[in-house]
Design a protein around this motif. Structure first.
Motif, PDB file in Angstrom:
ATOM      1  N   ASN A  46       0.878  -1.165  -0.115  1.00  0.00           N
ATOM      2  CA  ASN A  46       0.077  -0.012  -0.103  1.00  0.00           C
ATOM      3  C   ASN A  46       0.844   1.394   0.007  1.00  0.00           C
ATOM      4  O   ASN A  46       0.313   2.400  -0.554  1.00  0.00           O
ATOM      5  CB  ASN A  46      -1.069   0.065   1.236  1.00  0.00           C
ATOM      6  N   HIS A  47       2.025   1.261   0.581  1.00  0.00           N
ATOM      7  CA  HIS A  47       2.885   2.274   0.778  1.00  0.00           C
ATOM      8  C   HIS A  47       4.086   2.430  -0.163  1.00  0.00           C
ATOM      9  O   HIS A  47       4.282   3.407  -0.912  1.00  0.00           O
ATOM     10  CB  HIS A  47       3.191   2.732   2.291  1.00  0.00           C
ATOM     11  N   ASN A  48       4.897   1.496  -0.097  1.00  0.00           N
ATOM     12  CA  ASN A  48       6.111   1.433  -0.954  1.00  0.00           C
ATOM     13  C   ASN A  48       5.910   1.286  -2.285  1.00  0.00           C
ATOM     14  O   ASN A  48       6.571   1.581  -3.303  1.00  0.00           O
ATOM     15  CB  ASN A  48       6.992   0.314  -0.462  1.00  0.00           C
ATOM     16  N   MET A  49       4.926   0.414  -2.687  1.00  0.00           N
ATOM     17  CA  MET A  49       4.762   0.012  -4.165  1.00  0.00           C
ATOM     18  C   MET A  49       3.501   0.894  -4.853  1.00  0.00           C
ATOM     19  O   MET A  49       3.348   0.529  -5.998  1.00  0.00           O
ATOM     20  CB  MET A  49       4.249  -1.553  -4.351  1.00  0.00           C
ATOM     21  N   ASP A  50       3.146   1.960  -4.180  1.00  0.00           N
ATOM     22  CA  ASP A  50       1.983   2.759  -4.718  1.00  0.00           C
ATOM     23  C   ASP A  50       2.508   3.231  -6.162  1.00  0.00           C
ATOM     24  O   ASP A  50       2.012   3.213  -7.122  1.00  0.00           O
ATOM     25  CB  ASP A  50       1.662   3.811  -4.001  1.00  0.00           C
ATOM     26  N   ASN A  51       3.583   4.001  -6.059  1.00  0.00           N
ATOM     27  CA  ASN A  51       4.180   4.644  -7.297  1.00  0.00           C
ATOM     28  C   ASN A  51       4.576   3.397  -8.117  1.00  0.00           C
ATOM     29  O   ASN A  51       4.628   3.645  -9.746  1.00  0.00           O
ATOM     30  CB  ASN A  51       5.274   5.635  -6.943  1.00  0.00           C
ATOM     31  N   HIS A  52       5.377   2.467  -7.785  1.00  0.00           N
ATOM     32  CA  HIS A  52       5.560   1.411  -8.675  1.00  0.00           C
ATOM     33  C   HIS A  52       4.648   0.975  -9.330  1.00  0.00           C
ATOM     34  O   HIS A  52       4.676   0.664 -10.611  1.00  0.00           O
ATOM     35  CB  HIS A  52       6.194   0.227  -7.642  1.00  0.00           C
ATOM     36  N   PHE A  53       3.364   0.532  -8.743  1.00  0.00           N
ATOM     37  CA  PHE A  53       2.422   0.077  -9.669  1.00  0.00           C
ATOM     38  C   PHE A  53       1.700   1.050 -10.519  1.00  0.00           C
ATOM     39  O   PHE A  53       1.360   0.632 -11.550  1.00  0.00           O
ATOM     40  CB  PHE A  53       1.263  -0.460  -8.782  1.00  0.00           C
ATOM     41  N   LYS A  54       1.870   2.159 -10.420  1.00  0.00           N
ATOM     42  CA  LYS A  54       1.300   3.146 -11.090  1.00  0.00           C
ATOM     43  C   LYS A  54       2.158   3.368 -12.362  1.00  0.00           C
ATOM     44  O   LYS A  54       1.602   3.593 -13.622  1.00  0.00           O
ATOM     45  CB  LYS A  54       1.365   4.545 -10.565  1.00  0.00           C
ATOM     46  N   VAL A  55       3.520   3.216 -12.198  1.00  0.00           N
ATOM     47  CA  VAL A  55       4.345   3.310 -13.355  1.00  0.00           C
ATOM     48  C   VAL A  55       4.281   2.101 -14.087  1.00  0.00           C
ATOM     49  O   VAL A  55       4.082   2.139 -15.533  1.00  0.00           O
ATOM     50  CB  VAL A  55       5.839   3.241 -12.851  1.00  0.00           C
ATOM     51  N   GLU A  56       4.168   0.925 -13.635  1.00  0.00           N
ATOM     52  CA  GLU A  56       3.601  -0.421 -14.570  1.00  0.00           C
ATOM     53  C   GLU A  56       2.388  -0.161 -15.432  1.00  0.00           C
ATOM     54  O   GLU A  56       2.191  -0.300 -16.351  1.00  0.00           O
ATOM     55  CB  GLU A  56       3.673  -1.406 -13.654  1.00  0.00           C
TER      56      GLU A  56
END
Length: 151
Positions: A46-56
């Protein structure tokens, strides 16, 4: 596994996820262990991967869509990525917790990261232009970039 520079920030973000998910896959049927692993997994997603998933989702999938006609593997990879993101978001919203659910989320996260490293990223490296790769790099989280990367 050697990763091109533009995808290295995304790969770096995977390292912590592999550690957390690997530990969660071994979760004992103990209330404290369940809470500890569940918190680590859900905080990471929920926190560390928010931008990561958005980029993907917003950048990589959109760019990959251009290559579906020429490369049959692209549609398969896009579908799998979308399904895995959906599964992860569903699992983190569970109300009641058990060791089995912690292990399920840990396994889903672990498998997702391995899929990206073994299938998605090599496909991106093969198909994306330098400009498209640079856009992925620029959209990646600043926290995962190294200061000495001369970009």
């Amino acid at each position: 596994m050697k990763r091109i520079e533009q995808l290295q920030p995304l790969s770096r973000e995977h390292h912590l996820g592999l550690v957390i998910s690997n530990h969660a896959k071994q979760c004992a049927n103990d209330v404290e262990q369940i809470a500890k692993h569940w918190t680590a997994l859900t905080d990471y997603i929920n926190h560390n991967m928010d931008n990561h998933f958005k980029v993907e989702d917003d950048l990589i999938l959109t760019t990959l869509a251009q290559y579906q006609q020429q490369h049959p593997k692209v549609a398969e990879v896009m579908q799998k990525l979308t399904e895995q993101h959906s599964q992860l978001y569903q699992l983190v919203t569970l109300d009641s917790l058990s060791a089995a659910q912690v292990r399920e989320l840990g396994t889903a996260l672990y498998d997702h990261i391995r899929f990206e490293e073994r299938e998605l990223f090599p496909l991106v490296e093969q198909l994306f232009s330098e400009q498209q790769l640079q856009a992925v790099y620029e959209a990646s989280s600043s926290n995962a970039k190294r200061i000495d990367e001369n970009r």
